[in-house]
Design a protein around this motif. Structure first.
Motif, mmCIF file in Angstrom:
data_model
loop_
_atom_site.group_PDB
_atom_site.id
_atom_site.type_symbol
_atom_site.label_atom_id
_atom_site.label_comp_id
_atom_site.label_asym_id
_atom_site.label_seq_id
_atom_site.Cartn_x
_atom_site.Cartn_y
_atom_site.Cartn_z
ATOM 1 N N ASP A 272 21.447 -31.499 12.990
ATOM 2 C CA ASP A 272 22.973 -30.980 12.504
ATOM 3 C C ASP A 272 22.495 -30.076 14.036
ATOM 4 O O ASP A 272 22.406 -29.294 14.377
ATOM 5 C CB ASP A 272 23.486 -30.520 11.563
ATOM 6 C CG ASP A 272 24.959 -30.260 11.216
ATOM 7 O OD1 ASP A 272 25.318 -30.817 12.026
ATOM 8 O OD2 ASP A 272 25.220 -29.762 10.998
ATOM 9 N N TYR A 273 24.363 -30.264 14.651
ATOM 10 C CA TYR A 273 24.758 -29.620 15.758
ATOM 11 C C TYR A 273 26.031 -28.318 15.950
ATOM 12 O O TYR A 273 26.798 -29.373 14.485
ATOM 13 C CB TYR A 273 24.624 -29.357 17.534
ATOM 14 C CG TYR A 273 23.544 -29.855 18.045
ATOM 15 C CD1 TYR A 273 22.601 -29.672 19.274
ATOM 16 C CD2 TYR A 273 22.166 -31.471 17.209
ATOM 17 C CE1 TYR A 273 21.768 -29.769 19.302
ATOM 18 C CE2 TYR A 273 21.499 -31.496 18.447
ATOM 19 C CZ TYR A 273 21.424 -30.542 19.552
ATOM 20 O OH TYR A 273 19.828 -31.030 19.813
ATOM 21 N N SER A 292 31.005 -29.381 13.981
ATOM 22 C CA SER A 292 29.656 -29.227 14.388
ATOM 23 C C SER A 292 29.467 -30.975 14.341
ATOM 24 O O SER A 292 30.799 -31.310 14.502
ATOM 25 C CB SER A 292 29.331 -28.837 12.495
ATOM 26 O OG SER A 292 29.328 -29.948 11.365
ATOM 27 N N SER A 293 28.687 -31.561 14.947
ATOM 28 C CA SER A 293 27.963 -32.452 14.506
ATOM 29 C C SER A 293 28.467 -33.683 13.656
ATOM 30 O O SER A 293 28.686 -34.660 13.563
ATOM 31 C CB SER A 293 26.902 -32.887 14.864
ATOM 32 O OG SER A 293 26.130 -32.696 14.198
ATOM 33 N N ILE A 312 30.303 -38.801 18.476
ATOM 34 C CA ILE A 312 29.184 -37.404 19.227
ATOM 35 C C ILE A 312 27.486 -37.953 18.744
ATOM 36 O O ILE A 312 27.630 -38.800 18.599
ATOM 37 C CB ILE A 312 29.520 -36.963 18.147
ATOM 38 C CG1 ILE A 312 30.589 -35.351 17.988
ATOM 39 C CG2 ILE A 312 28.273 -34.898 18.030
ATOM 40 C CD1 ILE A 312 31.069 -34.771 16.660
ATOM 41 N N ILE A 314 23.904 -37.780 19.661
ATOM 42 C CA ILE A 314 23.091 -36.706 19.773
ATOM 43 C C ILE A 314 21.807 -37.264 19.823
ATOM 44 O O ILE A 314 21.204 -35.776 21.033
ATOM 45 C CB ILE A 314 22.650 -36.470 18.197
ATOM 46 C CG1 ILE A 314 23.409 -36.274 17.615
ATOM 47 C CG2 ILE A 314 20.970 -34.995 18.208
ATOM 48 C CD1 ILE A 314 24.638 -34.875 17.942
ATOM 49 N N ILE A 319 29.703 -35.508 24.112
ATOM 50 C CA ILE A 319 30.598 -35.734 23.343
ATOM 51 C C ILE A 319 31.778 -36.560 23.945
ATOM 52 O O ILE A 319 32.309 -36.252 24.954
ATOM 53 C CB ILE A 319 31.245 -34.418 22.842
ATOM 54 C CG1 ILE A 319 29.811 -33.573 21.987
ATOM 55 C CG2 ILE A 319 32.091 -33.752 21.623
ATOM 56 C CD1 ILE A 319 29.636 -31.553 21.588
#
Length: 338
Positions: A272-273, A292-293, A312, A314, A319
């Protein structure tokens, strides 16, 4: 029909005697049934956009294009001249759209090689030191398009919410960093998870209760404890041995791949980002915001502009965000790399 042209200055007179000036947001078409139309004209006045019902309009003053019937396309245009007329007894506070002088236009004679009709005296203008028969048009300043309005400040891995702290037999206990019991004491709710079972966040959580409760696979936000073992771990510096609990977790809110949490980890990263952005446009206060992601589809609104998180990725570290501005006919889409 008549085409009203996007970004042109426009003056409207409505049936309740209001006179409205502004700039047309987008192209608009009027046909012979316009006075019964349910549509509205979008007019921009400085930073605001207003909507005027078409059927309430009595008069429109603006630059326009006229579409003629298709059966005129076979005419010999070399021997034809089009002349339009309009009654000039209407009051208007905006005279820049009205002709400076009424002019009679007759049919074009074959032998007349000049641009003037027989009874039309020529009007000569001096433009930049040169004589011309046309009134010089004022150059209109180009309206600069507004920038997208947001920029990516940072992207960083977000710590996972659960931390493995202990176990009893083959059953581990996890601290939930999202559910503090006391903010001042930095104490968090503990949850007992069993191997092979599904859990989700407790929607009715209160301090003193579990923050994760058993659920079915069909529920949203599923967390599953895939496996748990206790193993000896050798300290590479001291050579001593200690017991370490190792759990394999699948969290569908983060991804489909399982990941490890063990008692040696101070922080766990599960993919998670957290993304930090800034909204910034001239003459508008800046606003910092984050997501967040997991927040796909989330919306943010600032000063009438709406931003939606579309994608999104990753893996590709991109994005995609759309911008909706009611003054513009179409949404804008921009991609950010992190």
């Amino acid at each position: 029909n008549i085409q009203l042209i996007k970004r042109q200055k426009i003056v409207l007179t409505t049936s309740d005697n209001r006179e409205i000036e502004g700039t047309l947001v987008g192209d608009f078409y009027l046909n012979e049934n316009w006075n019964t139309s349910a549509e509205s004209l979008s007019i921009r006045q400085k930073r605001d956009t207003i909507f005027i019902p078409v059927k309430k309009i009595d008069k429109i003053t603006t630059k326009q294009r006229l579409k003629l019937a298709e059966n005129l396309k076979d005419l010999d245009w070399g021997n034809k001249e089009i002349s339009f007329f309009q009654r000039l007894n209407l009051k208007s506070s905006n005279n820049e759209f009205l002709p400076g002088k009424s002019k009679w236009t007759g049919s074009k004679a074959d032998y007349n090689s000049t641009k003037y009709d027989l009874f039309t005296p020529p009007i000569i203008y001096l433009d930049d030191g040169k004589l011309t028969a046309r009134l010089p048009e004022k150059e209109k300043p180009q309206e600069l398009e507004e920038s997208f309005g947001i920029k990516l400040v940072s992207a960083k891995k977000a710590p996972y919410d659960l931390k493995l702290i202990s176990w009893v037999g083959n059953t581990p206990y996890f601290e939930d960093l999202k559910s503090p019991i006391s903010q001042t004491a930095n104490v968090f709710t503990r949850n007992r998870l069993e191997v092979g079972k599904f859990y989700k966040r407790n929607p009715n959580y209160k301090p003193g209760q579990p923050s994760l409760i058993a659920c079915e696979l069909k529920d949203e936000g599923i967390i599953k404890l895939e496996n748990f073992v206790v193993q000896q771990h050798k300290n590479s510096k001291t050579g001593g041995l200690r017991l370490v609990g190792r759990a394999l977790i699948t969290d569908l809110s983060v991804g489909t791949e399982p990941f490890e949490i063990n008692t040696l980890m101070d922080q766990v990263y599960a993919g998670d980002y957290t993304f930090d952005f800034t909204f910034s446009l001239p003459e508008i206060p800046e606003v910092d915001f984050s997501f967040s992601s997991k927040d796909l589809g989330r919306e943010f609104s600032f000063s009438g502009r709406k931003y939606v998180i579309l994608k999104i990725n990753i893996i590709d570290k991109t994005i995609e965000i759309s911008k909706n501005d009611p003054r513009e006919p179409e949404d804008l889409i921009k991609s950010f790399n992190f």
